[in-house]
Write an enzyme that holds these catalytic residues in place. Structure first.
Site, mmCIF file in Angstrom:
data_model
loop_
_atom_site.group_PDB
_atom_site.id
_atom_site.type_symbol
_atom_site.label_atom_id
_atom_site.label_comp_id
_atom_site.label_asym_id
_atom_site.label_seq_id
_atom_site.Cartn_x
_atom_site.Cartn_y
_atom_site.Cartn_z
ATOM 1 N N LEU A 108 13.413 -8.105 6.807
ATOM 2 C CA LEU A 108 12.185 -7.790 6.089
ATOM 3 C C LEU A 108 11.016 -7.744 7.056
ATOM 4 O O LEU A 108 10.950 -8.543 8.005
ATOM 5 C CB LEU A 108 11.913 -8.837 5.002
ATOM 6 C CG LEU A 108 12.559 -8.555 3.636
ATOM 7 C CD1 LEU A 108 14.060 -8.375 3.744
ATOM 8 C CD2 LEU A 108 12.242 -9.666 2.658
ATOM 9 N N GLY A 153 17.246 -10.184 6.498
ATOM 10 C CA GLY A 153 17.444 -8.959 5.719
ATOM 11 C C GLY A 153 18.381 -7.974 6.396
ATOM 12 O O GLY A 153 19.080 -7.214 5.726
ATOM 13 N N ASN A 177 18.857 -16.427 8.537
ATOM 14 C CA ASN A 177 18.137 -17.467 9.280
ATOM 15 C C ASN A 177 16.818 -17.863 8.614
ATOM 16 O O ASN A 177 15.959 -18.459 9.248
ATOM 17 C CB ASN A 177 17.851 -16.968 10.707
ATOM 18 C CG ASN A 177 16.963 -15.728 10.706
ATOM 19 O OD1 ASN A 177 17.092 -14.882 9.831
ATOM 20 N ND2 ASN A 177 16.071 -15.627 11.663
ATOM 21 N N GLU A 178 16.670 -17.529 7.330
ATOM 22 C CA GLU A 178 15.365 -17.720 6.679
ATOM 23 C C GLU A 178 14.826 -19.137 6.808
ATOM 24 O O GLU A 178 13.633 -19.339 7.030
ATOM 25 C CB GLU A 178 15.450 -17.347 5.192
ATOM 26 C CG GLU A 178 15.422 -15.862 4.916
ATOM 27 C CD GLU A 178 16.767 -15.190 5.101
ATOM 28 O OE1 GLU A 178 17.721 -15.849 5.574
ATOM 29 O OE2 GLU A 178 16.878 -13.994 4.785
#
Ligand SMILES: CCCCCCCCCCCCC/C=C/C(=O)SCCNC(=O)CCNC(=O)[C@H](O)C(C)(C)COP(=O)(O)OP(=O)(O)OC[C@H]1O[C@@H](n2cnc3c(N)ncnc32)[C@H](O)[C@@H]1OP(=O)(O)O
Length: 333
Positions: A108, A153, A177-178
């Site tokens: 993203l 994303g 990996n957010e």
């Protein structure tokens, strides 16, 4: 590194929201020449499509420099290309790859997610969900030829594909990996990972925000094959041939008891409950809140509104920290 870059981008975007747009991907604007066998490439500034009609396959190359992040413009162009190929009976499969070896996609676009008006977030989030759904539910066979790093994303996009071939380069890590960015992956990101690698591996991977290097990615099953970098395309091609030899197009989408088997693109307009139910296995051990089960189907609502309903759920879940798992909500770098 992802953490550092993510934070840097976010900070910058917050301080220079007006600067966005100046760094729009230049890309090549005209129709690309070549395409093999004299067939013209087509596409858009940010998405290059190299058709091979004889094989019934098109190579879709993401080219949104510098890192193929999912800006709104890029997502829109990607979806238009997909739809174009879906509507053309010549094609039965696409190979999704990057025009910039080294970076499949940075996920993203962080600059889309801060310093904007609420309407923009709605529009952006809807586009992200649409990207996920349209690729996941496409009637085309989709093979990911992952020729670069693929965090968050970027990883989600590859998880929508039927098969993932990753180039064997230790720099080409892949994963959700957010949490390392201090955010929580929406439940549908998580569901895709659970469906791919299983509950426990997904739980650990999401909690720690793991980015798997190729060997590890193959071991846990995030990707299906790891090959030398110069063989990614050819491998994707042979895998595609295998799939296209099956008379039923995209067999996984047909009635084989897989999550997406219950969905069809037509259903999106009429049965919005499909948007959130298909990925939840009956024995889904991840606790679902009541809203996810009962607030749907809001029958009669237009598809666009239905796409926004999960947005709200996702955001609420994200913001309160229950998007992945209660234990993961405080994990950061
Ligand atoms: C009420 C509504 C609210 C809405 C908001 C809700 C918030 C909740 C949202 C929840 C969302 C959860 C799901 C999130 C999914 C995501 O995908 S988040 C994005 C995660 N991505 C990453 O972590 C990748 C970060 N990037 C990197 O690690 C590296 O850039 C790279 C990809 C490995 C490439 O490295 P390298 O080749 O060394 O290039 P760099 O110099 O690092 O970068 C080049 C330029 O690109 C910019 N950039 C990098 N990543 C992004 C990005 N994701 N978005 C936008 N821009 C990015 C980077 O800043 C550099 O820019 P310049 O310095 O200007 O050149």
């Amino acid at each position: 590194m992802a953490l550092a870059v993510g934070m840097r981008v976010l900070t910058r975007a917050l301080h220079r929201p007006w600067a966005r747009g100046l760094r729009v991907a230049p890309g090549r604007t005209g129709p690309a020449a070549g395409g093999g066998d004299g067939v013209r490439c087509f596409g858009s500034p940010r998405v290059l499509v190299e058709p091979d009609p004889a094989a019934g396959v098109a190579v879709v190359k993401m080219r949104n420099p510098p890192v193929n992040s999912f800006s709104l413009e890029f997502l829109t162009e990607l979806l238009i290309s997909l739809e174009k190929l879906e509507n053309d009976k010549t094609f039965r499969g696409i190979i999704l790859t990057s025009d910039h070896p080294g970076i499949f996609s940075a996920g993203l676009d962080l600059t889309e997610m801060c310093g904007r008006k609420p309407e923009h977030y709605m529009e952006y989030w809807k586009a992200v969900q649409e990207m996920w759904l349209r690729f996941y539910l496409s009637n085309l066979v989709v093979i990911a030829a992952i020729n670069g790093v693929s965090p968050a994303g970027g990883c989600l996009l590859s998880l929508t594909c039927d098969y993932r071939v990753l180039a064997n380069n230790p720099k080409y890590t892949i994963g959700l990996n957010e949490t390392r960015l201090g955010i929580v992956a929406p439940f549908w990101f998580k569901d895709m990972m659970v469906n791919t690698v299983g509950y426990r591996t997904a739980e650990r991977a999401l909690q720690l925000g793991l980015l798997f290097p190729p060997a590890e990615a193959l071991r846990v099953g995030v990707v299906d094959q790891v090959v030398p970098e110069d063989q990614v395309q050819s491998t994707a091609r042979s895998v595609m041939a295998q799939w296209l030899a099956i008379p039923v197009c995209r067999p996984g989408v047909q009635n084989q008891g897989l999550g997406r088997a219950v969905l069809s693109p037509e259903a999106l307009g009429e049965a919005p409950s499909c948007l959130i139910q298909p990925l939840a296995a009956p024995d889904d051990p991840w606790p679902l809140d009541a809203s996810r089960q009962s607030a749907f189907p809001p029958r009669g609502l237009p598809a666009c509104l239905c796409l926004q309903a999960p947005l709200f759920l996702s955001l609420v879940r994200t913001l309160v920290g229950f998007g992945v798992h209660p234990k993961s909500k405080r994990i950061s770098s």
